[in-house]
Scaffold this motif. Structure first.
Motif, PDB file in Angstrom:
ATOM      1  N   PHE A 395       8.184   3.817   9.914  1.00  0.00           N
ATOM      2  CA  PHE A 395       7.248   3.753   8.336  1.00  0.00           C
ATOM      3  C   PHE A 395       7.991   4.366   7.297  1.00  0.00           C
ATOM      4  O   PHE A 395       7.348   3.851   6.673  1.00  0.00           O
ATOM      5  CB  PHE A 395       5.809   4.948   9.233  1.00  0.00           C
ATOM      6  N   ILE A 398      10.068   1.547   6.352  1.00  0.00           N
ATOM      7  CA  ILE A 398       9.082   0.305   5.326  1.00  0.00           C
ATOM      8  C   ILE A 398       8.596   0.797   4.054  1.00  0.00           C
ATOM      9  O   ILE A 398       7.855   0.432   3.240  1.00  0.00           O
ATOM     10  CB  ILE A 398       7.834  -0.363   6.286  1.00  0.00           C
ATOM     11  N   ALA A 399       7.684   2.039   3.455  1.00  0.00           N
ATOM     12  CA  ALA A 399       7.579   2.629   2.542  1.00  0.00           C
ATOM     13  C   ALA A 399       8.012   2.769   1.516  1.00  0.00           C
ATOM     14  O   ALA A 399       8.308   3.320   0.339  1.00  0.00           O
ATOM     15  CB  ALA A 399       6.354   4.525   3.536  1.00  0.00           C
ATOM     16  N   THR A 414      -0.605   4.338   1.367  1.00  0.00           N
ATOM     17  CA  THR A 414       0.799   3.535   1.573  1.00  0.00           C
ATOM     18  C   THR A 414       0.639   3.179   2.473  1.00  0.00           C
ATOM     19  O   THR A 414       1.302   1.936   3.164  1.00  0.00           O
ATOM     20  CB  THR A 414       1.308   5.478   1.492  1.00  0.00           C
ATOM     21  N   VAL A 418       1.044  -0.240   4.206  1.00  0.00           N
ATOM     22  CA  VAL A 418       2.962  -0.216   5.472  1.00  0.00           C
ATOM     23  C   VAL A 418       2.053  -1.044   6.001  1.00  0.00           C
ATOM     24  O   VAL A 418       3.047  -2.144   7.050  1.00  0.00           O
ATOM     25  CB  VAL A 418       3.125   1.436   5.736  1.00  0.00           C
ATOM     26  N   CYS A 421       2.267  -4.409   5.363  1.00  0.00           N
ATOM     27  CA  CYS A 421       3.763  -5.344   5.644  1.00  0.00           C
ATOM     28  C   CYS A 421       4.165  -4.832   7.462  1.00  0.00           C
ATOM     29  O   CYS A 421       4.879  -6.110   7.663  1.00  0.00           O
ATOM     30  CB  CYS A 421       4.658  -4.352   4.828  1.00  0.00           C
ATOM     31  N   ARG A 451      10.577  -4.314   5.445  1.00  0.00           N
ATOM     32  CA  ARG A 451      10.849  -3.434   3.828  1.00  0.00           C
ATOM     33  C   ARG A 451      10.946  -4.309   2.929  1.00  0.00           C
ATOM     34  O   ARG A 451      10.803  -3.711   1.618  1.00  0.00           O
ATOM     35  CB  ARG A 451      12.332  -2.199   4.608  1.00  0.00           C
ATOM     36  N   ALA A 454       8.080  -5.695   1.306  1.00  0.00           N
ATOM     37  CA  ALA A 454       6.996  -4.970   1.423  1.00  0.00           C
ATOM     38  C   ALA A 454       7.023  -4.990  -0.540  1.00  0.00           C
ATOM     39  O   ALA A 454       5.340  -5.119  -0.982  1.00  0.00           O
ATOM     40  CB  ALA A 454       7.672  -3.481   1.306  1.00  0.00           C
TER      41      ALA A 454
END
Lengths: 554, 281
Positions: A395, A398-399, A414, A418, A421, A451, A454
């Motif tokens: 998490f 990707i965030a 968020t 995420v 994505c 990521r 994103a």
């Protein structure tokens, strides 16, 4: 005395770990005649290396042979004592290790190590030794043997270390040579030379060879017989032509289907939905973006010097919106340097990089994180494991770009982004709380891709994104990338040494050698009619098999 | 997280001494936290009639030359000594980790300058330097903390520098930059969390040393001053009475000091085992 050099019958190997016993090899039987080459193929964790280590009895302390027999000549290696094994290793059984540079002693010269190997088993005079060492280096076709003898491993290239390793392995003229992924990490042309060498030595010296590899093409080219391993069991053993022409076992079929060949397209790559595809929580499709006429990115006369060494020498190319451009070349050709200049992680020495009409080449790399273009140019790194922060959950990984580049602060927003994505790359949202070491290779690759996409970039730079993955996972990831490109109108800049992979994903290919562009053509053209000798050599070195041709022969 | 815990339990089971040390340390920390409530007497209240009493039911650890209850003084001292050590280590950890990480990440000239300055500091006899600092700044608790933190700093800088240096070329560091991190963010948000586990081991081992240091300064009269209950002072004052047979004045604070340092060292060794990747098979 049997007709076989080596006969493994119903071999079992167990490892004791804190989670109980792991049965790594469960009833493997193999047979090898003198002078023949047997391939053991399988994906990571299939037990192929453990089988090899069991034959040489070099298992680590936690592992032990719990059943079966290993007949070598007249003796059974399973019951052989430490002293007996020590006498056998070298003159009878020898091994080429996966990472040659790691297997060589870093503080002794190649010459000293060769002498060590020779004198461990035989008494020779100084002159004889010297003569023999030079013969060995000549046998492995190392140029300038006098210099090599005086060199330490770190002074040699990967290919040279690999050859030195082979020289060590054959120093005492073994009857059986076990090669554990002998060419991993080597360029295709080097791989070809090294493997040709092993094959030649095998025929010349009537040496039996066991080639352990995950590369079906390599096994097809060099082995007479191939054993396919899955989860510690040999699922199929057959002559190479038969195995690739008409694979019997479902797992073999899947492996063959997932391996890219010189003619396969992405659609040909059979992907087993169960093997890696995870169910996603929601399916959302994005509409493709409209493309403009001018190139998305233009690189002109890019040059990069590293303290006196010119890594990239006036390279120019452009990438159209929605286009996928491949960059191939051997290690040291400067392709990674170019990908890092384009992704603005390092600065160029000369030249310009124009992205969507803006000169971004003059923004220093150390300030680029603040540029509005950071979010539009993203990169997927080579090793999915190495490119994820071990202390970040999937998490957080990707965030990360969302928090920095999209300035997302709210927890709920968020989380929504995420998960979105994760769905785009078909990553199971339930796994988002895991750390990288708790994910499989394919899952890590998905996190790396999630990521990178994103922030909805327009240009995605892919730096050998599948090099560290098993073939079946590679097939899944390649298909995923292709789908993302079509659905989201991304442009790809695909850097790889694997021409087959690049051909499937890219419309246009740029070939690089020692910092310069050697050839640039559409993928079709390049494969059909390579213009330069270098490209031809590169194409010929790709070990591959063609199931159709195999069927005809077989 | 539960996996980490399970791993810790597994490692400790293989090394029960660590478990004992963790229990001992928890006991000490408990005493430090609740000192004002569990000390049986006022640690500063003197009663000359009761001077130099051997251990008894009323005074478990006896009384000192001014008739103060030694057990109460030991308990109060635990609180003070642990507080001094913890603050000193916290200060040197924060400053050292930041300087060391930046130096290790940037490399080049910055790294060389920082490295040489650290080398110069380490060339001094560090305890003597701490004594000099306290002598100049004055005998106050803050100054003992500053002096102890200061002489610990070079070790933290070196440690953080080395840990960051091996990681700065990692793929995820580059990835963090592609995610929009500035160099400073890479160091503080990506690299620091990764070197933290290793630094925790360093911190634990260092705490024992910091306690010895603080007690040592007080013993020499350069730390906490007289009426305050502190192990170093208690040993220094009690030393005068050993020859006349009043052993309990020295023995108890000495034992407390030894026990504390031993616990920290053992826990540090245990943590090192927990975090050692080779133990994770």
């Amino acid at each position: 005395m049997s007709e076989y050099l080596l006969r493994v019958k119903d071999l079992h190997v167990e490892f004791t770990t804190r989670n109980g016993r792991v049965r790594a090899v469960r009833g493997v039987s193999l047979a090898l005649s003198p002078g023949a080459t047997l391939g053991i193929v399988g994906e990571s964790g299939s037990g192929k290396s453990v089988t090899a280590y069991a034959i040489t009895k070099l298992l680590d302390r936690a592992g032990r042979i719990t059943g079966g027999s290993i007949e070598f000549g007249d003796s059974d290696l399973v019951s052989a004592s430490y002293e007996e094994m020590r006498r056998l290793r070298g003159p009878a059984i020898s091994m080429i290790f996966q990472n040659a540079r790691g297997a060589l002693n870093p503080i002794r010269t190649i010459g000293q190590q060769l002498v060590d190997a020779l004198s461990a088993h035989r008494r020779l005079s100084k002159e004889k030794q010297q003569e023999r060492v030079l013969d060995l280096l000549a046998a492995v076709m190392l140029k300038d043997p006098e210099r090599i003898l005086r060199s330490y491993p770190h002074q040699l290239s990967g290919g040279m270390c690999q050859r030195a390793m082979i020289a060590l392995a054959i120093a005492c003229e073994p009857q059986l040579l076990i090669a554990d992924e002998p060419t991993t990490g080597l360029d295709v042309t080097t791989q070809k030379t090294v493997m040709d060498l092993v094959a030649r030595l095998a025929t010349e010296r009537k040496m039996g060879v066991i080639l352990i590899t995950h590369d079906l093409g390599l096994a097809a080219r060099y082995c007479q017989n191939i054993a396919v391993m899955q989860e510690g069991v040999v699922v199929e053993t057959a002559p190479a032509t038969q195995l690739f022409g008409s694979p019997q076992h479902p797992y073999t079929r899947r492996l063959v289907a997932a391996s890219p060949t010189a003619h396969s397209t992405l659609d040909d790559l059979g992907v087993d939905a169960e093997s890696d595809g995870v169910p996603s929580c929601r399916k959302t499709l994005q509409s493709p973006r409209t493309s403009a006429a001018r190139p998305l990115l233009t690189a002109k006369d890019l040059t990069k010097d590293f303290s006196g060494f010119r890594a990239v020498d006036s390279v120019s190319f452009d990438i159209a919106p929605g286009e996928s451009v491949g960059l191939v070349g051997e290690s040291g050709s400067g392709k990674s340097t170019i990908s890092r200049i384009i992704s603005r992680l390092i600065d160029k020495s000369q030249g310009s990089v124009v992205f969507d009409g803006h000169d971004i080449g003059d923004i220093p790399a150390s300030d680029f994180h603040g540029s509005e273009f950071r979010r539009q140019i993203q990169i997927v790194f080579q090793d999915p494991h190495e490119s994820l922060n071990p202390r970040y959950t999937a998490f957080d990984c990707i965030a990360h770009p969302l928090r920095r580049l999209d300035r997302l602060i709210g927890k709920r927003e968020t989380k929504r982004r995420v998960e979105e994505c994760a769905e785009r790359v078909e990553f199971d949202c339930a796994l988002l709380t895991r750390f990288p070491h708790q994910l499989s290779g394919g899952q890590k690759a998905r996190v790396g891709i999630a990521r990178a996409i994103a922030t909805n970039p327009r240009l995605l730079i892919l730096d050998e994104p599948t090099a560290a993955l098993d073939v079946s996972v590679q097939a899944v990831v390649l298909k995923l990338l292709d789908r993302l490109r079509r659905e989201e109108g991304l442009s790809f800049f695909f850097v790889s040494h694997d021409l087959n992979v690049v051909r499937m994903l890219c419309e246009r290919i740029i070939v690089m050698a020692s910092g310069r562009v050697v050839e640039e053509a559409s993928s079709l053209e390049l494969f059909r009619a390579p213009q330069t000798a270098y490209t031809r050599e590169l194409l010929e070195a790709i070990p591959s098999f063609d199931p159709r041709r195999m069927r005809e022969i077989g | 997280m539960s996996a980490t815990l399970r791993h810790a339990v597994w490692v400790i089971r293989g090394n029960p001494i660590t478990g004992v040390a963790v229990a001992g340390l928890s006991f000490l920390i408990g005493i430090a936290l609740f000192a004002p409530w569990i000390q049986p007497y006022d640690p500063l209240a003197s009663n000359v009639q009761m001077a130099l009493q051997p251990p008894s039911a009323a005074h478990w650890a006896g009384t000192d030359q001014l008739g103060r209850d030694i057990l109460s003084r030991l308990i109060a001292a635990t609180r003070l000594d642990l507080a001094i050590a913890a603050s000193a280590v916290a200060v040197s950890f924060v400053i050292g980790a930041v300087i060391g990480s930046i130096s290790g990440y940037m490399g080049g000239r910055v790294d060389r300058v920082v490295g040489r300055i650290v080398d110069v500091f380490m060339a001094f006899p560090l305890f003597v330097m701490a004594m000099a600092m306290v002598a100049v700044l004055g005998n106050r608790v803050e100054n003992i903390i500053i002096a102890t933190a200061f002489i610990n700093l070079p070790f933290y800088i070196r440690f953080a520098r080395a840990e960051v240096n091996v990681r700065r070329g990692a793929g995820w560091v580059e990835a963090a930059r592609a995610c929009g991190d500035s160099h400073m963010q890479v160091v503080l948000l990506s690299l620091l969390p990764n070197i933290l586990p290793a630094m925790v081991v360093q911190i634990t081992l260092n705490l024992g040393w910091a306690i010895l240091n603080a007690a040592g300064l007080s013993f020499l009269g350069l730390g906490v001053t007289a009426p305050t209950a502190e192990w170093g002072i208690m040993v220094a004052e009690g030393a005068r009475f050993i020859l006349s047979g009043q052993w309990w004045l020295v023995a108890f604070p000495g034992a407390a000091l030894m026990f504390t340092v031993l616990c920290f060292n053992l826990v540090g060794d245990g943590l090192r085992d927990v975090l050692d990747p080779r133990m994770r098979t």
